[in-house]
Design a protein around this motif. Structure first.
Motif, mmCIF file in Angstrom:
data_model
loop_
_atom_site.group_PDB
_atom_site.id
_atom_site.type_symbol
_atom_site.label_atom_id
_atom_site.label_comp_id
_atom_site.label_asym_id
_atom_site.label_seq_id
_atom_site.Cartn_x
_atom_site.Cartn_y
_atom_site.Cartn_z
ATOM 1 N N THR A 1 85.035 -9.808 -53.553
ATOM 2 C CA THR A 1 84.016 -9.381 -52.593
ATOM 3 C C THR A 1 82.612 -9.884 -52.937
ATOM 4 N N ALA A 2 82.421 -10.409 -54.148
ATOM 5 C CA ALA A 2 81.094 -10.894 -54.537
ATOM 6 C C ALA A 2 80.684 -12.053 -53.642
ATOM 7 N N ALA A 3 79.425 -12.079 -53.226
ATOM 8 C CA ALA A 3 78.982 -13.125 -52.306
ATOM 9 C C ALA A 3 77.501 -13.407 -52.486
ATOM 10 N N ALA A 4 77.155 -14.681 -52.389
ATOM 11 C CA ALA A 4 75.745 -15.074 -52.330
ATOM 12 C C ALA A 4 75.249 -14.868 -50.907
ATOM 13 N N PRO A 5 73.958 -14.853 -50.677
ATOM 14 C CA PRO A 5 73.446 -14.743 -49.304
ATOM 15 C C PRO A 5 74.008 -15.860 -48.427
ATOM 16 N N THR A 6 74.310 -15.540 -47.192
ATOM 17 C CA THR A 6 74.973 -16.506 -46.309
ATOM 18 C C THR A 6 74.080 -17.682 -45.932
ATOM 19 N N ASP A 7 72.777 -17.537 -46.095
ATOM 20 C CA ASP A 7 71.872 -18.627 -45.713
ATOM 21 C C ASP A 7 71.438 -19.466 -46.909
ATOM 22 N N VAL A 8 72.166 -19.377 -48.030
ATOM 23 C CA VAL A 8 71.794 -20.100 -49.243
ATOM 24 C C VAL A 8 72.758 -21.250 -49.484
ATOM 25 N N GLU A 9 72.205 -22.427 -49.797
ATOM 26 C CA GLU A 9 73.007 -23.591 -50.172
ATOM 27 C C GLU A 9 72.420 -24.220 -51.425
ATOM 28 N N LEU A 10 73.268 -24.867 -52.222
ATOM 29 C CA LEU A 10 72.774 -25.684 -53.318
ATOM 30 C C LEU A 10 72.190 -26.961 -52.730
ATOM 31 N N ALA A 11 70.976 -27.299 -53.132
ATOM 32 C CA ALA A 11 70.269 -28.414 -52.500
ATOM 33 C C ALA A 11 71.046 -29.718 -52.591
ATOM 34 N N ALA A 12 71.772 -29.924 -53.695
ATOM 35 C CA ALA A 12 72.490 -31.188 -53.870
ATOM 36 C C ALA A 12 73.611 -31.364 -52.857
ATOM 37 N N PHE A 13 74.072 -30.264 -52.249
ATOM 38 C CA PHE A 13 75.220 -30.334 -51.343
ATOM 39 C C PHE A 13 74.832 -30.071 -49.894
ATOM 40 N N ALA A 14 73.539 -29.976 -49.642
ATOM 41 C CA ALA A 14 73.073 -29.779 -48.271
ATOM 42 C C ALA A 14 73.141 -31.099 -47.499
ATOM 43 N N ASN A 15 73.116 -31.000 -46.183
ATOM 44 C CA ASN A 15 73.098 -32.186 -45.334
ATOM 45 C C ASN A 15 71.878 -33.034 -45.678
ATOM 46 N N PRO A 16 72.071 -34.273 -46.141
ATOM 47 C CA PRO A 16 70.906 -35.095 -46.540
ATOM 48 C C PRO A 16 69.917 -35.332 -45.411
ATOM 49 N N ASP A 17 70.363 -35.199 -44.173
ATOM 50 C CA ASP A 17 69.446 -35.387 -43.046
ATOM 51 C C ASP A 17 68.434 -34.258 -42.928
ATOM 52 N N THR A 18 68.690 -33.152 -43.644
ATOM 53 C CA THR A 18 67.773 -32.010 -43.572
ATOM 54 C C THR A 18 66.836 -31.956 -44.777
ATOM 55 N N ARG B 1 68.219 -21.659 -46.871
ATOM 56 C CA ARG B 1 67.413 -21.753 -48.080
ATOM 57 C C ARG B 1 68.158 -22.636 -49.082
ATOM 58 N N LEU B 2 67.455 -23.597 -49.658
ATOM 59 C CA LEU B 2 68.067 -24.552 -50.572
ATOM 60 C C LEU B 2 67.648 -24.231 -52.005
ATOM 61 N N GLY C 1 68.217 -16.202 -64.901
ATOM 62 C CA GLY C 1 68.922 -15.855 -63.677
ATOM 63 C C GLY C 1 68.020 -15.924 -62.467
ATOM 64 N N LEU C 2 68.583 -16.328 -61.330
ATOM 65 C CA LEU C 2 67.858 -16.367 -60.057
ATOM 66 C C LEU C 2 68.391 -15.265 -59.160
ATOM 67 N N VAL C 3 67.507 -14.375 -58.731
ATOM 68 C CA VAL C 3 67.871 -13.264 -57.850
ATOM 69 C C VAL C 3 67.119 -13.426 -56.538
ATOM 70 N N LEU C 4 67.849 -13.373 -55.424
ATOM 71 C CA LEU C 4 67.258 -13.444 -54.095
ATOM 72 C C LEU C 4 67.459 -12.125 -53.363
ATOM 73 N N ASP C 5 66.610 -11.898 -52.398
ATOM 74 C CA ASP C 5 66.686 -10.696 -51.559
ATOM 75 C C ASP C 5 66.708 -9.424 -52.404
ATOM 76 N N ARG C 6 66.016 -9.473 -53.516
ATOM 77 C CA ARG C 6 65.773 -8.345 -54.413
ATOM 78 C C ARG C 6 66.986 -7.934 -55.247
ATOM 79 N N THR C 7 68.208 -8.108 -54.738
ATOM 80 C CA THR C 7 69.366 -7.541 -55.439
ATOM 81 C C THR C 7 70.526 -8.508 -55.662
ATOM 82 N N LEU D 1 72.236 -11.793 -57.201
ATOM 83 C CA LEU D 1 72.126 -12.863 -58.176
ATOM 84 C C LEU D 1 72.820 -14.109 -57.645
ATOM 85 N N VAL D 2 72.116 -15.227 -57.632
ATOM 86 C CA VAL D 2 72.627 -16.474 -57.067
ATOM 87 C C VAL D 2 73.057 -17.449 -58.157
ATOM 88 N N HIS D 3 72.356 -17.455 -59.285
ATOM 89 C CA HIS D 3 72.705 -18.381 -60.363
ATOM 90 C C HIS D 3 72.220 -17.819 -61.688
#
Length: 414
Positions: free
Chosen positions: A75-92, A115-116, A341-347, A349-351
């Motif tokens: 059930t653990a999940a990162a925020p749905t709007d988060v991507e690793l920058a290296a794997f994002a669409n290069p056009d963006t 968010r990258l 550690g990187l924490v987003l949205d206050r609670t 942990l992403v990395h």
């Protein structure tokens, strides 16, 4: 910058060990107690909650490297709007220097809606040089930030084609990640990289740690490591593999997790080949590249040192501060390295990453984690293990032989 210092040992109890069919799994300390969310304490520390949900899976071993998967509930999940920058669409994505004649600072433009995230040890390929990301950074949708970077390669030849600036899908080997995360002067970092390049016999030009895996001396061995350890991402039902703990030649070198299994699966091939390059270069240094190193049959023999690394996170205060340009950085200083550690949205942990300090590896004198039977079966015991065996066997210089005593002549010459 704001900072708070909650202590991870507050209100924790130890969970029982978990056992899997393939071997022993370790349950990490958990934060518990009815007052854990009391108003005088605030909500549960997200770093603690993430660590408390992890299990250390059975080890995967090949030659000098043992990798333990770190597994979290499905059930653990990162925020749905988060991507690793290296794997994002290069056009963006857009990456640009401040001026044509300068390598740094470098700006990162995010033209997309996600968010990258950049993590320490990723490599940015510029037109003439490669640079390493030194710290976590988050690029909000449709925004720009300045990337925290340090030079990580020699300059490309003037005759080489100038590539478009990009974030590579590879990561520095763990020890070089440690150097990048220390924010060294560029020259110091580049000298370290060039020492590795010399050992790997990389060709002249842009000698980058991102390309170490392809150096002729170690390329074949790197691919052998990659094939042997690719299965680390698998996990049993109800769990997902979100990270790993790696042990090189008997010494823990890196602990890293992501917010969920999908982010980890994306990053793992690049992380693995970086670790494989370091392991292969250690074989070169120790003249082991052409020698057989049979598997021990006991890949879980280093669970105790891995456990000690994890439990060391609970022995120090947590430093909390802002991340460029979104989220919070949680840092814990331990005797062997600093956990970031990187924490987003206050609670959430992403990395999370800790690379052990190369200067402190294999220097402990604690005898309790060593097994003489296991050490004797290793193709090459570590220096710490050999010292322990020497002490155990009481190997001391042999005493000099007794000096022969001539017979005493009898009185009267008779």
């Amino acid at each position: 910058m704001t900072s708070s210092r909650p202590h991870l040992l507050t209100s924790i109890t130890r969970r029982g060990s978990l056992f899997a069919a393939a071997g022993v799994a370790l349950a990490v300390f958990a934060w518990s107690g009815p007052d854990a969310t009391a108003k005088d304490r605030g909500p549960i520390n997200p770093l603690t909650r993430h660590l408390a949900g992890l299990q250390v899976g059975p080890g995967h071993e090949f030659r000098m490297l043992v990798v333990h998967p770190l597994q979290a509930p499905a059930t653990a999940a990162a925020p749905t709007d988060v991507e690793l920058a290296a794997f994002a669409n290069p056009d963006t994505i857009g990456i640009a220097s401040k001026s044509p004649k300068r390598t740094r600072p470098m700006h990162f433009d995010n033209f997309g809606e996600a968010r990258l995230v950049l993590v320490p040890g990723q490599v940015v390929r510029a037109d003439r040089i490669d640079l390493a990301v030194t710290d976590h950074a988050v690029v909000r949708k449709r925004s720009r930030i300045e990337i925290p970077l340090v030079a990580a390669s020699s300059d490309a030849k003037a005759s080489e084609e100038r590539p478009e600036k990009s974030i590579l899908k590879t990561f520095l080997p763990p020890t070089l990640r440690w150097h990048a995360m220390q924010h060294p002067k560029s020259q110091e970092m580049r000298e370290e990289v060039q020492d590795w390049a010399d050992r790997a016999q990389q060709p002249d030009g842009r000698r980058s740690p991102a390309d170490l895996r392809d150096a002729p001396v170690i390329a074949e061995r790197v691919e052998e490591y990659a094939r042997a350890l690719s299965g680390v991402t698998s996990s049993p039902a109800g769990l997902q593999t979100v990270g790993y703990a790696a042990v090189l030649d008997g010494t823990p070198i890196v602990f890293e997790t992501f917010g969920d299994g999908e982010l980890f699966r994306q990053a793992w091939p690049g992380i693995l080949r970086g670790m494989a390059a370091e392991a292969a270069l250690k074989e070169v240094k120790e003249s082991l590249l052409d020698q057989e190193i049979p598997p021990s049959g006991q890949p879980d023999r280093f669970l105790a040192p891995v456990r000690e690394v994890i439990l060391s996170f609970y022995g120090s205060d947590v430093e909390v501060g802002p991340v460029r340009a979104d989220g919070k950085r949680y840092s814990v200083t331990t005797p062997t390295g600093t956990l970031h550690g990187l924490v987003l949205d206050r609670t959430t942990l992403v990395h999370l990453i800790m690379v052990t300090d190369p200067r402190r590896r294999g220097t402990g004198d604690d005898d309790t984690d060593f097994d003489p039977g296991v050490i004797s079966r290793k193709a090459r015991p570590t220096e710490a293990e050999k010292r322990w065996l020497d002490r155990r066997n009481k190997r001391k210089p042999a005493p000099p032989p007794p000096v022969p005593v001539p017979p005493v002549p009898g009185n009267g010459g008779g």
